[in-house]
Design a protein around this motif. Structure first.
Motif, PDB file in Angstrom:
ATOM      1  N   UNK A 187     -36.788  31.465  46.311  1.00 54.33           N
ATOM      2  CA  UNK A 187     -37.003  32.919  46.228  1.00 54.33           C
ATOM      3  C   UNK A 187     -38.226  33.302  47.062  1.00 54.33           C
ATOM      4  N   UNK A 188     -39.214  32.424  47.106  1.00 50.87           N
ATOM      5  CA  UNK A 188     -40.373  32.682  47.978  1.00 50.87           C
ATOM      6  C   UNK A 188     -39.916  32.831  49.430  1.00 50.87           C
ATOM      7  N   UNK A 189     -39.084  31.908  49.893  1.00 56.86           N
ATOM      8  CA  UNK A 189     -38.638  31.957  51.297  1.00 56.86           C
ATOM      9  C   UNK A 189     -37.860  33.247  51.580  1.00 56.86           C
ATOM     10  N   UNK A 190     -37.057  33.687  50.603  1.00 55.14           N
ATOM     11  CA  UNK A 190     -36.305  34.937  50.788  1.00 55.14           C
ATOM     12  C   UNK A 190     -37.258  36.133  50.849  1.00 55.14           C
ATOM     13  N   UNK A 191     -38.298  36.110  50.025  1.00 54.08           N
ATOM     14  CA  UNK A 191     -39.263  37.215  50.036  1.00 54.08           C
ATOM     15  C   UNK A 191     -40.067  37.227  51.338  1.00 54.08           C
ATOM     16  N   UNK A 192     -40.413  36.039  51.820  1.00 53.43           N
ATOM     17  CA  UNK A 192     -41.129  35.954  53.099  1.00 53.43           C
ATOM     18  C   UNK A 192     -40.251  36.548  54.202  1.00 53.43           C
ATOM     19  N   UNK A 193     -38.967  36.203  54.176  1.00 50.93           N
ATOM     20  CA  UNK A 193     -38.048  36.719  55.196  1.00 50.93           C
ATOM     21  C   UNK A 193     -37.943  38.245  55.103  1.00 50.93           C
ATOM     22  N   UNK A 194     -37.941  38.773  53.883  1.00 47.79           N
ATOM     23  CA  UNK A 194     -37.854  40.228  53.707  1.00 47.79           C
ATOM     24  C   UNK A 194     -39.093  40.913  54.288  1.00 47.79           C
TER      25      UNK A 194
END
Ligand code: MG
Length: 374
Positions: free
Chosen positions: A65-72
Motif C-alpha cells: 500500500x505504501x508503494x501504491x501511495x507513493x505512485x499516487x
C-alpha cells in the motif's frame, strides 16, 4: 499517439539491456510499469512491513500500500510539472521491491550479517538485483528487462564501488550528476508518502496523540486551518482531515519549489537536468518544516518502545535465520542451493531472506528453532 511531456522530461528511452521491439499499444515506460505489477516481488510487498509488523493490524500500511501511495503522489506531481507520468509511476511501484521483511531494521541487520562475509546488503541494490536477475518469468532473459530510465530511478543511491561495477547505470554516481526529474520526483514522493502515512498509522495505533503533534509547526498550521473551518471536528475524523491536509499542502509545496528551481536554473531540456543541482525540492523555508516533522517522527514514533520491541524481535529472527542458512546450505530450498556456485553462499542467503515476507520469516524461524509439543 503517445503522450508528449515537457522538453525537460524523459520522452523516450535509451533502451533495454536485451533489445526488444517497442510495445504496440503502450509506451516503453507503461510496459515497465506493467512488468513490475506482474512480478512476484511486487506481490510479496503485501506482507512486508513499513513500521508495524504485518499481522499487528489489518489497517496499517504495508510496503504494497505504501508503494501504491507513493505512485499516487508521484503521478499527481508529475502531471503538474508535465513530467513523464508513466516513468514516475514505474519507478515508484518498483522502489521498494528489494526491501527485507520487517522494514528498515531488517535491512540493517542483514547488512551486518553480510559484513562478516565481506559483503553488503542494501535495499536499492537488491531492488536492482530483483529486476535485472532474480525474477524468473521470461523465456529470453533473467529479470524484467526494464528500460535504462526505470533502472536509473530505482537505483537512487549506491556506493562508488558498486557504481564502478554497474557500467552505464553507475556513471552518474562517478560523475556526480543528477538523475532524471522523474527519478528525483519518485524519491521525494516516497519520503512525502511515508512521513504522513507513518503519522497516520502512529495515530491509529495510539502511539502518537493529536495534542503531542501540536509541537510540530506544519501540523499546528494545518490544525488551525481545519478547526477554523470545522470548529466541532474531533477524534478520528479530525485526524484523517489532518493527514489529508498535510499531504495536500506538501504536494503543493513540492510543486511550487520545483517550479521555482526549473526557472532558477533555466532547465529547458533533459541535459540541463543532469548538470544542475537537484530540482525536485521544497523551498528552503518549507524544507525546514518537513525536517522538523521527520525529527519528531524519529523521536516519538520510530523509537517508541513498542516499535523498538518489534524491531528487537525482527532483528533476532533475521540474525538467527542467517546463521542457520550459513551453517548448512542444505537447509536452503533447492533452487537457492543451486545458485551458490555462481553467486556465493552469503549472497544467496541474503536473496532468500530478503525475499521473505514478515510472516514467512516467522514461519521459517519457528520451523528451525521452535520445539513444539514437548
Ligand atoms: Mg519507500
Amino acid at each position: 499517439m503517445l503522450q508528449r511531456f515537457a522538453e525537460y522530461a524523459i520522452n523516450s528511452s535509451r533502451g533495454r539491456f536485451y533489445p526488444e521491439a517497442p510495445p504496440k499499444f503502450r509506451s516503453d515506460f507503461q510496459r515497465d510499469r506493467d512488468r513490475i505489477i506482474h512480478s512476484s516481488a511486487f506481490r510479496r510487498l503485501e506482507y512486508k512491513t513499513q513500521v508495524f509488523i504485518n499481522h499487528e493490524g489489518d489497517l496499517f500500511r504495508t510496503r504494497l500500500t505504501h508503494s501504491l501511495e507513493v505512485a499516487q503522489v508521484g503521478r499527481s506531481i508529475a502531471n503538474a510539472l508535465n513530467l513523464n507520468v508513466d516513468l514516475v509511476e514505474a519507478i515508484c511501484l518498483a522502489h521498494d521491491l528489494g526491501h527485507t521483511p520487517f522494514g528498515h531494521s531488517g535491512q540493517d541487520v542483514l547488512n551486518q550479517c553480510m559484513m562478516q562475509y565481506g559483503e553488503h546488503f542494501e535495499h536499492n541494490m537488491q531492488s536492482l538485483r530483483i529486476v535485472t536477475k532474480l525474477e524468473e518469468r521470461y523465456a529470453e532473459f533473467d529479470g524484467l528487462n526494464l528500460t535504462f530510465e526505470t533502472l536509473e530511478g530505482i537505483l537512487k543511491h549506491c556506493s562508488l564501488d558498486n557504481a564502478k561495477r554497474l557500467g552505464e547505470l553507475g556513471e552518474r554516481f562517478l560523475n556526480k550528476r543528477q538523475p532524471s526529474l522523474e527519478a528525483q520526483l519518485a524519491n521525494l514522493a516516497d519520503e512525502l508518502a511515508y512521513n504522513f502515512h507513518d503519522l497516520d498509522d502512529g495515530l491509529r495505533a495510539n502511539l502518537l496523540s493529536l495534542e503531542q503533534l501540536e509541537e510540530v509547526q506544519i501540523i499546528r498550521e494545518q490544525l488551525l486551518v481545519i478547526t477554523k473551518k470545522y470548529p466541532q471536528l474531533k477524534g478520528r475524523r479530525l485526524h484523517k482531515e489532518l493527514v489529508r491536509h498535510l499531504i495536500n499542502v506538501s504536494i503543493y509545496e513540492l510543486i511550487a519549489g520545483s517550479e521555482y528551481n526549473l526557472q532558477r536554473y533555466d532547465i529547458k531540456v533533459v541535459d540541463d537536468v543532469y548538470q544542475a543541482p537537484p530540482i525536485i525540492r521544497y523551498h528552503d523555508e518549507h524544507f525546514i518544516l518537513q525536517n522538523e516533522l521527520k525529527k519528531f517522527l524519529l523521536k516519538n514514533l520510530y523509537k517508541h518502545y513498542s516499535v523498538m520491541q518489534l524491531r528487537y524481535k525482527a532483528e533476532n529472527v533475521i540474525r538467527a535465520l542467517f546463521s542457520a542458512f550459513m551453517s548448512d546450505e542444505r537447509l536452503l530450498p533447492d533452487q537457492f542451493q543451486t545458485r551458490i556456485a555462481d553467486d556465493g553462499h552469503a549472497r544467496v542467503v541474503a536473496d532468500y531472506i530478503s525475499g521473505m515476507t514478515d510472516r514467512y520469516a516467522f514461519r521459517q524461524y519457528n520451523r528451525l528453532f521452535a520445539v513444539e509439543g514437548v
